[in-house]
Design a protein around this motif. Structure first.
Motif, short mmCIF file in Angstrom:
data_model
loop_
_atom_site.label_atom_id
_atom_site.label_comp_id
_atom_site.label_asym_id
_atom_site.label_seq_id
_atom_site.Cartn_x
_atom_site.Cartn_y
_atom_site.Cartn_z
N HIS A 6 0.53 0.81 5.07
CA HIS A 6 1.59 0.20 5.86
C HIS A 6 0.91 -0.75 6.84
O HIS A 6 0.04 -0.34 7.61
CB HIS A 6 2.40 1.25 6.62
N GLN A 26 2.95 -1.90 2.51
CA GLN A 26 4.31 -1.56 2.91
C GLN A 26 4.60 -2.25 4.23
O GLN A 26 3.74 -2.30 5.11
CB GLN A 26 4.46 -0.05 3.06
N HIS A 57 9.89 -0.67 3.79
CA HIS A 57 10.42 0.52 4.45
C HIS A 57 11.65 0.11 5.25
O HIS A 57 11.61 -0.84 6.03
CB HIS A 57 9.38 1.14 5.38
N VAL A 95 12.09 2.11 0.72
CA VAL A 95 11.99 3.49 1.18
C VAL A 95 13.07 3.75 2.23
O VAL A 95 13.22 2.99 3.19
CB VAL A 95 10.61 3.76 1.79
#
Length: 255
Positions: A6, A26, A57, A95
């Motif tokens: 991330h 991410q 996300h 997500v």
């Protein structure tokens, strides 16, 4: 093993991923604590041209399960908007946390709200990218803390093509034994599409979501490495930035 991270530099995710030597990144498309509608990403063309894969996300404020119309309805809208924006940068999924109902409310109603999310979007042609439901760390009225509730959730959404994101810190903090966890998740969902491989700063069953680098938390790093191997899915590290390069190197070393 495809290992990524991330990235905190959402404005330049490819640059951040390249510096880390990541296979995938991410990112958030908006402030995760707000309801902002995502616009065109300023580096869209660069992201699409990069060999680094991308997963998005969704914001933390989303709670699809909520029985409160003022939260559930904007949550449904936000999931669809972020899925469309994720597709625009070639992301392989979005997500979304499993969410929760309030203390004393019926968990079954929250699960039914998840089913309605997919059912109603199916009438509109479906989501632009797969929705990856993520397990969460705390709450007795959560949709995705314990595997028995995840099994009930999957009975409601599995046929709509929902994907699953396994977070190791969340599972540990949520009271799920990590030994054999991959097999138990697969028995419930039939799939693991993404792993958030995070150590935990807190003890087992703490219900606290505080990530640590792989070698520095309360979970033995070799347990995390085994989950990464067994899951056979893309790995995203959400660990503290200062140690993330070491985390990637540890996984790639075959430890």
């Amino acid at each position: 093993m495809r290992v990524g991270a991330h990235v905190r530099r959402d404005e330049d995710p490819v640059g951040a991923g390249t510096e880390l030597g990541a296979d995938l990144v991410q990112l958030f498309l908006t402030d995760p604590q707000k309801w902002d509608t995502p616009g065109a990403h300023p580096r869209r063309d660069e992201i699409l041209a990069s060999p680094i894969d991308v997963v998005v996300h969704s914001p933390y404020v989303i709670n699809v399960a909520s029985l409160n119309n003022r939260l559930r309805m904007p949550s449904r809208k936000a999931v669809a908007e972020h899925a469309t924006a994720a597709a625009d940068i070639g992301a392989f999924g979005l997500v979304v946390h499993g969410g929760h109902v309030r203390d004393g409310e019926d968990v079954s109603a929250g699960i039914d709200n998840w089913r309605k999310l997919f059912q109603r979007q199916e009438d509109k042609g479906g989501f632009a990218v797969p929705i990856l439901v993520e397990n969460t760390a705390g709450g007795d009225f959560a949709m995705a803390r314990h595997l028995d509730t995840i099994a009930r959730l999957w009975d409601a959404v599995g046929d709509y093509g929902a994907g699953f994101c396994l977070d190791t810190c969340h599972a540990w903090a949520g009271g799920e034994d990590l030994a054999g966890l991959v097999d138990r998740v697969l028995a419930v969902t039939g799939r693991i599409d993404l792993v958030h491989l995070n150590n935990s700063r807190d003890e087992f069953d703490s219900a606290r979501d505080r990530h640590a680098n792989l070698a520095e938390g309360t979970i033995a790093p070799e347990v995390l490495a085994e989950i990464a191997r067994a899951a056979d899915a893309p790995i995203v590290l959400e660990t503290p930035a200062d140690g993330m390069a070491d985390d990637i190197a540890y996984l790639r070393s075959g430890s």
